[in-house]
Motif scaffolding. Sequence first.
Motif, PDB file in Angstrom:
ATOM      1  N   GLY A  61      36.407  35.845  33.984  1.00  0.00           N
ATOM      2  CA  GLY A  61      36.073  36.843  34.993  1.00  0.00           C
ATOM      3  C   GLY A  61      36.066  36.267  36.392  1.00  0.00           C
ATOM      4  O   GLY A  61      36.516  36.915  37.347  1.00  0.00           O
ATOM      5  N   VAL A  62      35.564  35.033  36.545  1.00  0.00           N
ATOM      6  CA  VAL A  62      35.550  34.373  37.850  1.00  0.00           C
ATOM      7  C   VAL A  62      36.975  34.180  38.365  1.00  0.00           C
ATOM      8  O   VAL A  62      37.291  34.490  39.517  1.00  0.00           O
ATOM      9  CB  VAL A  62      34.827  33.009  37.758  1.00  0.00           C
ATOM     10  CG1 VAL A  62      35.024  32.201  39.037  1.00  0.00           C
ATOM     11  CG2 VAL A  62      33.339  33.209  37.498  1.00  0.00           C
ATOM     12  N   PHE A  63      37.842  33.664  37.493  1.00  0.00           N
ATOM     13  CA  PHE A  63      39.225  33.402  37.893  1.00  0.00           C
ATOM     14  C   PHE A  63      39.986  34.698  38.161  1.00  0.00           C
ATOM     15  O   PHE A  63      40.766  34.779  39.119  1.00  0.00           O
ATOM     16  CB  PHE A  63      39.938  32.581  36.810  1.00  0.00           C
ATOM     17  CG  PHE A  63      39.771  31.096  36.975  1.00  0.00           C
ATOM     18  CD1 PHE A  63      40.798  30.326  37.488  1.00  0.00           C
ATOM     19  CD2 PHE A  63      38.587  30.471  36.623  1.00  0.00           C
ATOM     20  CE1 PHE A  63      40.647  28.954  37.645  1.00  0.00           C
ATOM     21  CE2 PHE A  63      38.420  29.099  36.769  1.00  0.00           C
ATOM     22  CZ  PHE A  63      39.460  28.339  37.287  1.00  0.00           C
ATOM     23  N   ARG A  64      39.761  35.709  37.330  1.00  0.00           N
ATOM     24  CA  ARG A  64      40.470  36.978  37.529  1.00  0.00           C
ATOM     25  C   ARG A  64      40.064  37.629  38.854  1.00  0.00           C
ATOM     26  O   ARG A  64      40.903  38.121  39.602  1.00  0.00           O
ATOM     27  CB  ARG A  64      40.186  37.929  36.371  1.00  0.00           C
ATOM     28  CG  ARG A  64      40.957  39.243  36.490  1.00  0.00           C
ATOM     29  CD  ARG A  64      40.662  40.204  35.369  1.00  0.00           C
ATOM     30  NE  ARG A  64      41.501  41.382  35.492  1.00  0.00           N
ATOM     31  CZ  ARG A  64      42.395  41.794  34.606  1.00  0.00           C
ATOM     32  NH1 ARG A  64      42.569  41.121  33.490  1.00  0.00           N
ATOM     33  NH2 ARG A  64      43.114  42.880  34.807  1.00  0.00           N
ATOM     34  N   SER A  65      38.761  37.641  39.135  1.00  0.00           N
ATOM     35  CA  SER A  65      38.278  38.240  40.372  1.00  0.00           C
ATOM     36  C   SER A  65      38.838  37.510  41.588  1.00  0.00           C
ATOM     37  O   SER A  65      39.269  38.137  42.568  1.00  0.00           O
ATOM     38  CB  SER A  65      36.746  38.216  40.392  1.00  0.00           C
ATOM     39  OG  SER A  65      36.241  38.718  41.601  1.00  0.00           O
TER      40      SER A  65
END
Length: 221
Positions: A61-65
């Motif tokens: 989620g961190v990388f996607r955001s």
Amino acid sequence: MNAELIPLDKIRKKCVIEFDLVNKTAFRIGTSIESIDPQEPDNAVLKSDGKPIIPGSSLKGVFRSAYESLFDENCVWCKEIASKEKKKQFNENLESIVKLGKPLDGFHICDKCLLFGNNFIRGRLYFTDSYPENFKLALRDGVMIDRDFECAAEERKYDFEVVEPGAVFKVKIVAVNVEEEQLKKLEQIMNLIELSVVRIGGGKSRGLGVCQVKNYQIRWL
């Protein structure tokens, strides 16, 4: 061959991205389950076998955001395939990719959905859960705010658990059929982690979640 045209059921290339994620400030990913043990903190850190953990889903989620913020694309087609009207056309495009090696006219998958997936497309990055080699836990105090009176609410003090600075989390990401250009974009996200622009876990506005990337390496399999 363009990465968009490589079907997911055929592995053309595969690599493993590994690095150490070291928290420079206190860090926490909390659990939604409240403990009945009175000795446990009100808001405990998520743990597995007594060790704090960064779930692969949280890291993804961190990388996607961050990817969306850095490389915002027109993802209209990817969003439209969620509708019933577009589902048939989407399935026809998948069949075209697998059989012919090329998409139908107008078909496009944005980089974000290609790497991280969406409701209909499986992503090409696989994030594993990350555990620390060494760590120390600590408790911090917090207090709820009475929004009406703009002061601390009476008898609403609580505590929350954090991982003290210096814990070393081992991160592993498996990338399948990913191009060099896409890997460079992921490296840019790691640079933002280094600059404290991208933080991990909860309490970011309180100064938590500042991390450092060390021992970064890519192994091609």
